[in-house]
Design an enzyme around this catalytic site. Structure first.
Site, PDB file in Angstrom:
ATOM      1  N   SER A   1     -29.230  32.255 -15.023  1.00  0.00           N
ATOM      2  CA  SER A   1     -28.153  31.299 -14.758  1.00  0.00           C
ATOM      3  C   SER A   1     -27.128  31.929 -13.808  1.00  0.00           C
ATOM      4  CB  SER A   1     -27.470  30.886 -16.062  1.00  0.00           C
ATOM      5  OG  SER A   1     -28.381  30.273 -16.928  1.00  0.00           O
TER       6      SER A   1
ATOM      7  N   ARG B   1     -36.418  39.066 -20.625  1.00  0.00           N
ATOM      8  CA  ARG B   1     -36.867  39.257 -19.243  1.00  0.00           C
ATOM      9  C   ARG B   1     -37.193  40.704 -18.944  1.00  0.00           C
ATOM     10  NH1 ARG B   1     -31.806  35.873 -17.243  1.00  0.00           N
ATOM     11  NH2 ARG B   1     -31.142  36.827 -19.185  1.00  0.00           N
TER      12      ARG B   1
ATOM     13  N   HIS C   1     -35.484  29.282 -18.857  1.00  0.00           N
ATOM     14  CA  HIS C   1     -35.280  28.726 -20.202  1.00  0.00           C
ATOM     15  C   HIS C   1     -36.407  27.729 -20.523  1.00  0.00           C
ATOM     16  CE1 HIS C   1     -30.788  29.457 -19.254  1.00  0.00           C
ATOM     17  NE2 HIS C   1     -31.044  30.255 -20.245  1.00  0.00           N
TER      18      HIS C   1
ATOM     19  N   LYS D   1     -14.447  31.740 -22.551  1.00  0.00           N
ATOM     20  CA  LYS D   1     -15.380  31.915 -21.447  1.00  0.00           C
ATOM     21  C   LYS D   1     -15.200  30.810 -20.407  1.00  0.00           C
ATOM     22  CE  LYS D   1     -20.183  33.439 -21.421  1.00  0.00           C
ATOM     23  NZ  LYS D   1     -21.424  33.544 -22.186  1.00  0.00           N
TER      24      LYS D   1
END
Ligand code: ADP
Length: 152
Positions: free
Chosen positions: A127, A90, A17, A41
């Site tokens: 992450s 990515r 990030h 979540k």
């Protein structure tokens, strides 16, 4: 003012990030790191911790602001008067995922998404991997900014 919103969970922020944010700084007058709050979540780090990680990491960068939001990212962008969303790519999985959202956001709210491809050597950072390593007691210091290491 050319303002971008970088939305994400940042659970936790990684050097991937940071790479995207630092490289986007010359493109914008202001970048708002916006933590999306989704009550369905489960997160590893609390919202307060994630906010602190972002604030600490960019404390010397006046162009970076930190905020949280609930609901649609485009609604947050409108409130924040941001015409752009910033996202990192990515790989092709990220691309396929982001393409639909980017196209929808453009249609829905006339907000353009600006994509930066991760720098070489940064594309493996996620992450999810950081959380897995931490859960299993491993060292995450080579994957995350200092603010996260000191807490983790
Ligand atoms: P989300 O919950 O929306 O997936 P994340 O915090 O995981 O939020 O990611 C936010 C953005 O950061 C996404 O655009 C993601 O592709 C990007 N990102 C995450 N890690 C990297 C990396 N290593 N290189 C480039 N972009 C990345």
């Amino acid at each position: 003012m050319r303002r971008a919103v970088f939305p994400g969970s940042f659970d936790p922020i990684t050097l991937g990030h940071v790479d995207i944010i630092e490289r986007a700084l010359p493109l914008f007058d202001e970048i708002i790191l916006a933590i999306g709050v989704n009550s369905d979540k489960k997160y590893m780090f609390s919202l307060e911790e994630r906010l602190r990680f972002l604030n600490e990491t960019f404390k010397d960068e006046p162009k970076v602001k930190v905020d949280t939001y609930k609901g649609l990212t485009v609604d947050f962008c409108k409130r924040a008067e941001a015409k752009f969303i910033l996202r990192g790519l990515r790989n092709t999985i990220d691309f396929e995922f982001e393409r639909t959202i980017g196209q929808t956001n453009l249609k829905m709210a006339d907000i353009e998404t600006i994509f930066l491809i991760s720098s070489s050597g940064k594309g493996h950072l996620s992450s999810t991997v950081v959380r897995d390593i931490k859960k299993n007691g491993g060292d995450i210091s080579f994957l995350v900014p200092k603010a996260v290491v000191s807490k983790a």
